[in-house]
Scaffold this active site. Structure first.
Site, short mmCIF file in Angstrom:
data_model
loop_
_atom_site.label_atom_id
_atom_site.label_comp_id
_atom_site.label_asym_id
_atom_site.label_seq_id
_atom_site.Cartn_x
_atom_site.Cartn_y
_atom_site.Cartn_z
CG MET A 64 -1.93 3.24 8.25
SD MET A 64 -3.12 4.18 9.13
CE MET A 64 -3.93 2.94 10.31
CG ASP A 74 4.90 -0.62 11.19
OD1 ASP A 74 3.97 -1.48 10.87
OD2 ASP A 74 6.07 -0.92 10.87
CD GLN A 98 6.09 1.90 6.75
OE1 GLN A 98 6.42 0.92 6.00
NE2 GLN A 98 6.73 2.81 6.63
CD1 TRP A 114 3.33 -3.37 3.99
CD2 TRP A 114 3.96 -4.30 2.22
NE1 TRP A 114 4.47 -3.02 4.07
CE2 TRP A 114 4.97 -3.78 3.10
CE3 TRP A 114 4.59 -5.30 1.24
CZ2 TRP A 114 6.42 -3.73 2.85
CZ3 TRP A 114 6.25 -5.07 1.00
CH2 TRP A 114 6.93 -4.62 1.96
CG PHE A 132 10.45 -0.66 5.10
CD1 PHE A 132 9.83 -0.52 3.84
CD2 PHE A 132 11.00 -1.86 5.32
CE1 PHE A 132 9.38 -1.58 2.95
CE2 PHE A 132 10.75 -3.03 4.55
CZ PHE A 132 9.88 -2.93 3.43
NE ARG A 143 11.54 -4.87 9.38
CZ ARG A 143 12.03 -6.05 8.93
NH1 ARG A 143 13.02 -6.38 8.23
NH2 ARG A 143 11.45 -6.86 9.31
CD GLU A 171 8.72 -6.46 11.65
OE1 GLU A 171 9.17 -6.43 10.62
OE2 GLU A 171 7.52 -6.29 12.12
CD1 TRP A 221 3.11 -7.43 10.72
CD2 TRP A 221 2.19 -7.26 8.71
NE1 TRP A 221 3.42 -6.33 10.24
CE2 TRP A 221 2.91 -6.26 8.95
CE3 TRP A 221 1.72 -7.49 7.42
CZ2 TRP A 221 3.07 -5.35 8.08
CZ3 TRP A 221 1.76 -6.38 6.62
CH2 TRP A 221 2.43 -5.27 6.65
C1 FRU Z 1 6.68 -3.78 10.68
C2 FRU Z 1 7.29 -3.65 9.56
C3 FRU Z 1 8.40 -2.84 9.65
C4 FRU Z 1 8.76 -2.35 8.55
C5 FRU Z 1 7.49 -1.90 8.05
C6 FRU Z 1 7.24 -1.88 6.43
O1 FRU Z 1 5.13 -3.94 10.60
O2 FRU Z 1 7.52 -4.89 8.91
O3 FRU Z 1 9.52 -3.53 10.46
O4 FRU Z 1 9.52 -1.09 8.37
O5 FRU Z 1 6.50 -2.93 8.66
O6 FRU Z 1 5.91 -1.61 6.18
#
Ligand code: FRU
Length: 674
Positions: free
Chosen positions: A47, A49, A65, A73, A105, A167, A218, A307
């Site tokens: 998991m 965002d 996500q 990921w 996303f 995005r 983001e 990250w």
């Molecule tokens: C942030 C991000 C967003 C993107 C998503 C992809 O953590 O990089 O910008 O939409 O994760 O999983």
């Protein structure tokens, strides 16, 4: 649209709601090492965002996500969970799947109360970024059943204008101009669009860059927040930044200002940057739509990882949790405004409560010696006017030479979390071990509100004016704690420690088998039963053993065609040795469309009998094996498929099997026969 909802925030009380949810202790479900007990995490899989946070008809929806087929990921889905109190979460079916058009996303959800979109009154509309091999555009999906099922409108509503990173649409209703606003982020700025019909969007303005730092912006959000110590309201723009946070790596920065329906104008350019959270594990925070507190407070939640190491943390069969949700307000401090965060939690207290008032803590003493603490909260207040220490605070999860320190440095006025001795896990050399931030005392007092969980720590300093959120991975049985004062004594005016019970109920797996041991692959209890995933071969064995028996289960081999991984084989293991190297499997082989009896000898598979059937992925079948007097019989949906004299193994353990697939097993039943 943002009709004021009387949200009952638990600002300073511990309330237990939710009688409909059971809290029976279960030895398997959400009890793996490091599994957080009061923070949300998915049943299994990866998991990141939070997405599409929306409140509707008494339910808080949280999409996120999600990659369900592994712990890294991968092609992004939107997972889903619901709650009636923002604390206890019930897992739901996956809401959005990636397909040949791209991966789903981050984004947001609104309720189209007046049918501006033409999809129907009260439709839930999800805005997300579609990512196809790095080309990003904005799309929508709609739900006519309050967020349970979703239909993707595959044409982009906003085609990519030739921008690489573009995005994470965050959409909200702007009452003054009666229009919808969308904030998007690109490389080093936020872009503001407006629309009347949710489908055609016009660029109005941009904000940023605000500095020279590297990295990408983001997950933006723009919110109007009440200022606690004046009658004003101010706008706050939250931006997640991939580089340069105070702890090193990813973090959420915020800007306070005004929004006139077109432009965001920062109140005052600050010399110092303001971060929502000064820990290493706080990212992608966004607010719930359709939800305002009595004073106009907004509620946000964040991904509780970084990250820099999120793909390496030592957890299985799940990876990453969310922070606690917080209620946001602003406080005016001199000429500037500061974000204030109040945690929202309706947790059930557990035995082990400690409370005292007015104690003087001397150096080299520990009045909390002997107390055990792993999940719960501490609220403490210290009086600097009566103390002469240089530093004071707590050490938590002590043991085996490890500890995590939460402290305050009096001379430098710094609140800090030191996790450099917290774990065996090496976070990342870019990330500092000590996460600190300046925090002035109020009336000579320092207040700490700490939440401790199995692998997380959240510290709210002086009523949430400073917040530090960090993951920790101490030895699982470290549960010691201390209250320390160094360089002099400290007066603690009040102290409350309250352990909490887990927010997770009992396992949704229905089975008369109670004990399982994973041999290979990732196995988890989930709302679909026992789920196993692997790109290769996966097996889990039970503690049940038999010679003659009836063993049956509902079996679903999950279709992963949309990520080009296809469907494989899944089935029931029987007559197995302790390591699943020598055994039989009654299996459903979807690619070969057959029910099979597989013999595994020293790890080598051989199909020894099969019957062709038009089997399909994502369909649930009932599979049953009966062994009696050396005769093996395999039934599919109660029809006999295979009958075979037993050639090799005559007794052993039963278990579950998956091969190049994700397989789900529910209603698993085993009966030994004479
Ligand atoms: C942030 C991000 C967003 C993107 C998503 C992809 O953590 O990089 O910008 O939409 O994760 O999983």
């Amino acid at each position: 649209m943002l009709k004021k909802l009387m949200v009952v925030f638990s600002l300073s009380f511990i309330v237990f709601l939710c009688p409909q949810m059971s809290h029976a202790y279960d030895p398997e479900y959400y009890q793996e090492p490091y599994r957080n007990q009061v923070h949300f995490s998915p049943e299994f899989g990866w998991m990141n965002d939070p997405n599409g946070l929306v409140y509707y008809h008494g339910l808080y929806h949280m999409y996120y996500q999600y990659y369900p087929y592994g712990l890294l990921w991968g092609p992004m889905h939107w997972g889903h969970a619901i709650s009636t109190d923002l604390t206890h979460w019930i897992p739901q079916k996956i809401a959005l799947y990636p397909d040949a058009q791209g991966h789903i996303f981050s984004g947001s959800i609104i309720i189209d109360k007046k049918n501006d979109s033409g999809f129907g009154k009260d439709t839930m509309v999800a805005f997300y970024t579609n990512d196809r091999k790095g080309i990003q555009d904005q799309r929508i999906a709609v739900s006519h059943d309050e967020g349970q099922t979703w239909e993707k409108i595959n044409e982009p509503i906003m085609k990519n204008p030739g921008i690489k990173d573009w995005r994470d649409p965050n959409v909200f209703w702007y009452q003054k101009d009666k229009k919808w606003i969308m904030v998007l982020t690109t490389h080093n700025k936020a872009m503001f669009y407006s629309s009347k019909n949710l489908k055609q969007w016009t660029l109005m303005s941009t904000f940023g860059p605000t500095d020279q730092s590297k990295g990408v912006w983001e997950c933006p959000s723009l919110m109007r927040l009440p200022v606690e110590n004046s009658n004003q309201k101010k706008w706050v723009l939250q931006i997640s930044r991939t580089e340069g946070s105070p702890a090193g790596g990813t973090g959420v920065e915020y800007f306070v200002g005004d929004f006139n329906g077109q432009h965001f104008i920062q109140h005052r350019k600050l010399k110092r940057r303001d971060w929502v959270n000064y820990g290493a594990d706080y990212y992608a925070a966004i607010p719930w739509n359709n939800l305002e507190g009595p004073r106009g407070e907004r509620v946000t939640i964040a991904w509780m990882s970084s990250w820099k190491y999120a793909e390496r943390t030592p957890t299985t069969p799940w990876r990453n949790s969310m922070s606690l949700p917080v209620s946001l307000t602003l406080v005016k401090m001199g000429d500037a405004f500061r974000l204030k965060q109040t945690p929202i939690y309706y947790l059930k207290p557990k035995d082990g409560h400690i409370r005292f008032h007015h104690k003087t803590i001397q150096p080299s003493t520990n009045i909390l010696k002997g107390h055990k603490f792993k999940v719960g909260e501490i609220k403490a207040e210290f009086d600097l006017s009566k103390s002469n220490a240089k530093e004071f605070g707590f050490q938590l999860r002590e043991g085996n030479g490890q500890y995590t320190r939460i402290g305050y440095q009096v001379t430098t006025h710094r609140l800090f979390v030191d996790r450099s001795h917290s774990s065996n896990f090496h976070f990342n050399s870019d990330i500092t071990g000590v996460h600190a931030i300046h925090m002035n005392p109020t009336n000579h007092k320092i207040q700490l509100h700490i939440f401790l969980d199995h692998s997380a720590l959240e510290v709210f300093g002086n009523n949430g004016i400073r917040v530090i959120t960090d993951q920790i991975f101490p030895r699982v049985n470290n549960d010691g704690m201390s209250l320390y004062s160094s360089g002099g004594h400290t007066v603690i005016t009040s102290f409350v420690l309250q352990p909490f019970t887990s927010i997770w109920g009992s396992s949704p797996l229905v089975s008369n088998i109670k004990k399982w041991q994973t041999i290979k692959g990732i196995w988890a209890d989930s709302m679909s039963g026992k789920v196993g995933q692997t790109e290769d071969e996966g097996s889990i064995l039970s503690n049940r053993m038999g010679k003659n028996f009836v063993y049956e289960s509902d079996v679903t081999i999950i279709n992963r065609n949309y990520i080009n991984k296809g469907t494989g084989t899944g089935g029931l293991i029987f007559h197995s040795d302790k390591v699943a190297k020598n055994m039989y499997v009654a299996a459903l082989d979807i690619p070969h469309k057959s029910v099979q009896l597989i013999k595994v000898c020293n790890g080598k598979r051989q199909v020894i009998s099969q019957k062709t059937m038009p089997l399909k992925g994502n369909q649930t079948y009932h599979l049953k094996v009966i062994v009696q007097q050396n005769l093996i019989k395999i039934y599919l949906d109660r029809k006999l498929m295979i009958e075979k004299q037993n050639p090799t193994f005559h007794q052993g353990l039963v278990g579950l099997y998956t091969f190049q697939s994700s397989s789900a097993f529910q209603n698993i039943h085993f009966t030994s026969k004479p």
